[in-house]
Design an enzyme around this catalytic site. Structure first.
Site: not given
Ligand SMILES: NC(=O)c1ccc[n+]([C@@H]2O[C@H](COP(=O)([O-])OP(=O)(O)OC[C@H]3O[C@@H](n4cnc5c(N)ncnc54)[C@H](OP(=O)(O)O)[C@@H]3O)[C@@H](O)[C@H]2O)c1
Length: 239
Positions: A146, A158
């Protein structure tokens, strides 16, 4: 010519499903996995599943949790037995929850374990299960990281898991030197897969198919071309 075999984890919806649709159109024989059977089987049926094992060339759909080594390694053995080869893997399964290290909102620590296991242990196990088979085909491993794995997100575990995926891809790429296996780190920006938190609802967003197009670009390169990183952001977003 034998159609290449592609395994996608986290294939039942979002980015994984978009990759599956594009790969099916490009002629790949698909193996689709997620934990929940219903949406997975629905997608397999849409993409040409024609029986309990997808026929000789159809889509195989299997419920596999990427944190389960026995299931993952068994799946790769099954793919080689039924399809005779494994050419590419998109290690895409991942989860996202909001966190705060002060406890100012976000998921409680009891939920952090699954986040780390799915996003870090999962792709590590996927690589370990698939790489011997990929070495036999001089295949291709794509890891879905990501943009959160290359920039700072305040309070975000995350983001830390995606930094781990960045490191994982680089470590695997280094170990693959000389094997003919290609490794791509895919780093998408915010993508509208139906679960964007309200705080980011007005941010620029990609469609899952935009990310899938980037994956198919990497997979479609000739064997001597190693696309090691792809960063794809919605225009106007710098994070
Ligand atoms: N959407 C974004 O903005 C964005 C941006 C950058 C990167 N990413 C990354 O892209 C990947 C896909 O994201 P997405 O937004 O498409 O997610 P999504 O729509 O929530 O889909 C996640 C997929 O992963 C599966 N999955 C979740 N946990 C799993 C586990 N433990 N084992 C096996 N399968 C599991 C889900 O099915 P089950 O729940 O049935 O298992 C589902 O098929 C993730 O790695 C995510 O971190 C997303």
């Amino acid at each position: 010519m034998t159609r290449p075999v592609l395994l996608i984890t986290g294939a039942s919806r979002g980015i994984g499903a978009a990759v599956a649709r594009r790969a099916a159109a490009a002629g790949y024989r698909l193996v689709l996995t997620a934990r929940t059977a219903g949406p997975l089987e629905q997608l397999a049926a849409e993409l040409g599943d024609d029986g309990d094992d997808g026929g000789a060339d159809g889509v195989l759909a299997r419920t596999v949790d990427v944190t389960d080594w026995t299931a993952l390694s068994g799946l790769v053995a099954e793919i080689e037995e039924r399809r005779g080869r494994l050419d590419a893997v998109v290690a895409n399964a991942g989860v996202s929850v909001l966190t705060s290290f002060f406890g100012d909102g976000g998921a409680p620590p009891e939920e952090w374990r699954d986040l780390v296991l799915t996003n870090v242990y999962g792709p590590a196990l996927t690589a370990r299960a698939a790489l011997p088979a990929l070495r036999r085909t001089r295949g291709h491993l794509v890891l879905t990281g990501s943009t959160a794995g290359r920039g700072i997100r305040s309070g975000s575990l995350y983001s830390a898991t995606k930094w781990a995926v960045t490191g994982l891809a680089q470590a695997i790429h280094a170990e693959c030197a000389g094997t003919g296996v290609r490794v791509t780190l895919l780093q998408p920006g915010l993508t509208d897969t139906g679960s964007i938190p309200p705080s980011r609802a007005n941010d620029p967003q990609l469609e899952p198919d935009d990310v899938a197009a980037a994956v198919l670009y990497a997979l479609g390169q000739p064997p001597h071309v190693d696309v090691t990183e792809i960063v794809v952001r919605p225009i106007g977003h710098h994070l």
